[in-house]
Scaffold this motif. Structure first.
Motif, PDB file in Angstrom:
ATOM      1  N   LEU A   1      35.652  41.126  53.096  1.00  0.00           N
ATOM      2  CA  LEU A   1      36.167  41.983  52.029  1.00  0.00           C
ATOM      3  C   LEU A   1      35.824  41.411  50.652  1.00  0.00           C
ATOM      4  CD1 LEU A   1      39.677  43.099  53.358  1.00  0.00           C
ATOM      5  CD2 LEU A   1      37.409  44.066  53.815  1.00  0.00           C
ATOM      6  N   ASP A   2      35.905  40.087  50.516  1.00  0.00           N
ATOM      7  CA  ASP A   2      35.548  39.451  49.247  1.00  0.00           C
ATOM      8  C   ASP A   2      34.068  39.670  48.937  1.00  0.00           C
ATOM      9  OD1 ASP A   2      38.122  38.551  48.907  1.00  0.00           O
ATOM     10  OD2 ASP A   2      37.711  36.509  49.606  1.00  0.00           O
ATOM     11  N   TYR A   3      33.212  39.515  49.948  1.00  0.00           N
ATOM     12  CA  TYR A   3      31.768  39.717  49.749  1.00  0.00           C
ATOM     13  C   TYR A   3      31.496  41.139  49.272  1.00  0.00           C
ATOM     14  CZ  TYR A   3      26.788  40.122  50.745  1.00  0.00           C
ATOM     15  OH  TYR A   3      25.435  40.343  50.627  1.00  0.00           O
ATOM     16  N   ILE A   4      32.143  42.110  49.907  1.00  0.00           N
ATOM     17  CA  ILE A   4      31.945  43.501  49.507  1.00  0.00           C
ATOM     18  C   ILE A   4      32.437  43.714  48.083  1.00  0.00           C
ATOM     19  CG2 ILE A   4      32.676  45.869  49.966  1.00  0.00           C
ATOM     20  CD1 ILE A   4      32.761  45.092  52.971  1.00  0.00           C
ATOM     21  N   ALA A   5      33.618  43.181  47.767  1.00  0.00           N
ATOM     22  CA  ALA A   5      34.215  43.401  46.449  1.00  0.00           C
ATOM     23  C   ALA A   5      33.332  42.870  45.327  1.00  0.00           C
ATOM     24  CB  ALA A   5      35.604  42.778  46.388  1.00  0.00           C
ATOM     25  N   VAL A   6      32.736  41.695  45.517  1.00  0.00           N
ATOM     26  CA  VAL A   6      31.929  41.118  44.437  1.00  0.00           C
ATOM     27  C   VAL A   6      30.552  41.771  44.338  1.00  0.00           C
ATOM     28  CG1 VAL A   6      33.129  38.905  44.536  1.00  0.00           C
ATOM     29  CG2 VAL A   6      31.024  39.229  45.853  1.00  0.00           C
ATOM     30  N   SER A   7      30.231  42.673  45.254  1.00  0.00           N
ATOM     31  CA  SER A   7      28.975  43.413  45.138  1.00  0.00           C
ATOM     32  C   SER A   7      29.046  44.490  44.061  1.00  0.00           C
ATOM     33  CB  SER A   7      28.603  44.052  46.487  1.00  0.00           C
ATOM     34  OG  SER A   7      28.349  43.073  47.462  1.00  0.00           O
ATOM     35  N   PHE A   8      30.267  44.862  43.641  1.00  0.00           N
ATOM     36  CA  PHE A   8      30.435  45.868  42.603  1.00  0.00           C
ATOM     37  C   PHE A   8      30.247  45.228  41.231  1.00  0.00           C
ATOM     38  CE2 PHE A   8      32.681  47.578  46.193  1.00  0.00           C
ATOM     39  CZ  PHE A   8      32.498  48.950  46.113  1.00  0.00           C
ATOM     40  N   ARG A   9      29.417  45.848  40.399  1.00  0.00           N
ATOM     41  CA  ARG A   9      29.253  45.362  39.031  1.00  0.00           C
ATOM     42  C   ARG A   9      30.471  45.763  38.213  1.00  0.00           C
ATOM     43  NH1 ARG A   9      25.275  46.923  34.818  1.00  0.00           N
ATOM     44  NH2 ARG A   9      24.146  48.159  36.352  1.00  0.00           N
ATOM     45  N   GLN A  10      30.982  44.823  37.449  1.00  0.00           N
ATOM     46  CA  GLN A  10      32.183  45.069  36.667  1.00  0.00           C
ATOM     47  C   GLN A  10      31.843  45.525  35.254  1.00  0.00           C
ATOM     48  OE1 GLN A  10      35.368  44.671  38.168  1.00  0.00           O
ATOM     49  NE2 GLN A  10      33.993  44.534  39.945  1.00  0.00           N
TER      50      GLN A  10
ATOM     51  N   ARG B   1      43.822  48.789  51.642  1.00  0.00           N
ATOM     52  CA  ARG B   1      44.043  49.680  50.491  1.00  0.00           C
ATOM     53  C   ARG B   1      44.402  48.876  49.244  1.00  0.00           C
ATOM     54  NH1 ARG B   1      45.926  53.043  54.758  1.00  0.00           N
ATOM     55  NH2 ARG B   1      44.924  55.111  54.689  1.00  0.00           N
ATOM     56  N   ARG B   2      45.225  47.841  49.416  1.00  0.00           N
ATOM     57  CA  ARG B   2      45.562  47.003  48.261  1.00  0.00           C
ATOM     58  C   ARG B   2      44.334  46.244  47.753  1.00  0.00           C
ATOM     59  NH1 ARG B   2      50.223  45.952  51.352  1.00  0.00           N
ATOM     60  NH2 ARG B   2      49.335  43.996  52.126  1.00  0.00           N
ATOM     61  N   ARG B   3      43.494  45.758  48.680  1.00  0.00           N
ATOM     62  CA  ARG B   3      42.311  44.991  48.287  1.00  0.00           C
ATOM     63  C   ARG B   3      41.343  45.848  47.492  1.00  0.00           C
ATOM     64  NH1 ARG B   3      39.370  42.423  46.213  1.00  0.00           N
ATOM     65  NH2 ARG B   3      38.165  40.584  46.828  1.00  0.00           N
ATOM     66  N   PHE B   4      41.259  47.133  47.835  1.00  0.00           N
ATOM     67  CA  PHE B   4      40.316  48.013  47.150  1.00  0.00           C
ATOM     68  C   PHE B   4      41.022  49.075  46.306  1.00  0.00           C
ATOM     69  CE2 PHE B   4      37.831  46.253  50.659  1.00  0.00           C
ATOM     70  CZ  PHE B   4      36.748  45.768  49.947  1.00  0.00           C
TER      71      PHE B   4
END
Length: 223
Positions: A148-157, A63-66
């Protein structure tokens, strides 16, 4: 006419050979080393006939990561939430085809050629396992963090630094769509994204897995 038929047969044969080799040739060639002394983390791969998702159990650390997704209204704090489910795919097909009965020509054409990518994130309760459409894997903490890092960087900022939620898009009150990095086509699609994420998590897949069935076969072969 014979020449066209011959080309079609050659094209089909090439596609079948590529899919077979993509399943049978492992990537990476050698198994990744597990981190010694670390506990295991549970992840699921969910599939339907054309698409795969990765389901991650929700705990305080996840939850904190996302938390950046909670800020967009994704209900990861809901009392019954047990998993957060991630999928990457083509914008037109994802947004315009919530059910098979709503299949349209243009999203299919974009999926076969080139389309912008989006992330679909869903919050789920208990997921039945074992189940034919659910594959279960245990990975160590180091590879879990890398996943989790791989998933997170898949989101465009966006310009403000957070994810770019797509307005008025979603299948229910428990899911959201977001702009994603990369582009989607028939060769590099949702299942190749899932396969790359799993390799980041220390698992082995086939060299090229464009379909859930080929990804599933390769995971059963090597993991």
């Amino acid at each position: 006419m014979r020449r066209v038929l011959r080309y079609m047969v050659m094209l089909l044969g090439t596609a079948v050979l590529a899919a077979a080799l993509g399943t049978l040739v492992p990537r990476p060639l050698w198994p990744a080393a597990s981190a010694e002394g670390e506990g295991t983390r549970h992840i699921l791969v969910l599939k339907n006939p054309i698409h795969t998702d990765i389901a991650v159990p929700l705990d305080d650390g996840v939850r904190r990561r996302f938390a950046f997704l909670a800020d967009t209204g994704l209900p990861i704090e809901a009392p019954g939430a047990r998993y957060i489910v991630f999928g990457w795919g083509g914008r037109a097909f994802y947004l315009e085809t919530p059910t098979w009965s709503q299949l349209k020509t243009m999203p299919v054409l974009k999926a076969l050629t080139l389309d912008a990518a989006v992330m679909h994130v869903d919050v789920a309760g208990a997921i039945l396992e074992p189940h034919p459409d659910v594959a279960v894997f245990d990975i160590d903490e180091e590879h879990f963090s890398a996943l989790l890092d791989y998933i997170a960087v898949s989101f465009r900022q966006g310009e403000a630094g957070g994810p770019m939620a797509i307005e008025n898009a979603g299948y229910s009150t428990f899911d959201r769509f977001y702009e994603a990095n990369g582009h989607f086509n028939a060769l590099v699609g949702c299942n190749t994204w899932t396969a790359a994420a799993l390799r980041t998590a220390g698992l082995r897949t086939g060299w090229w897995n464009p379909l859930p069935v080929s990804l599933g076969w390769s995971l059963r072969l090597y993991d």
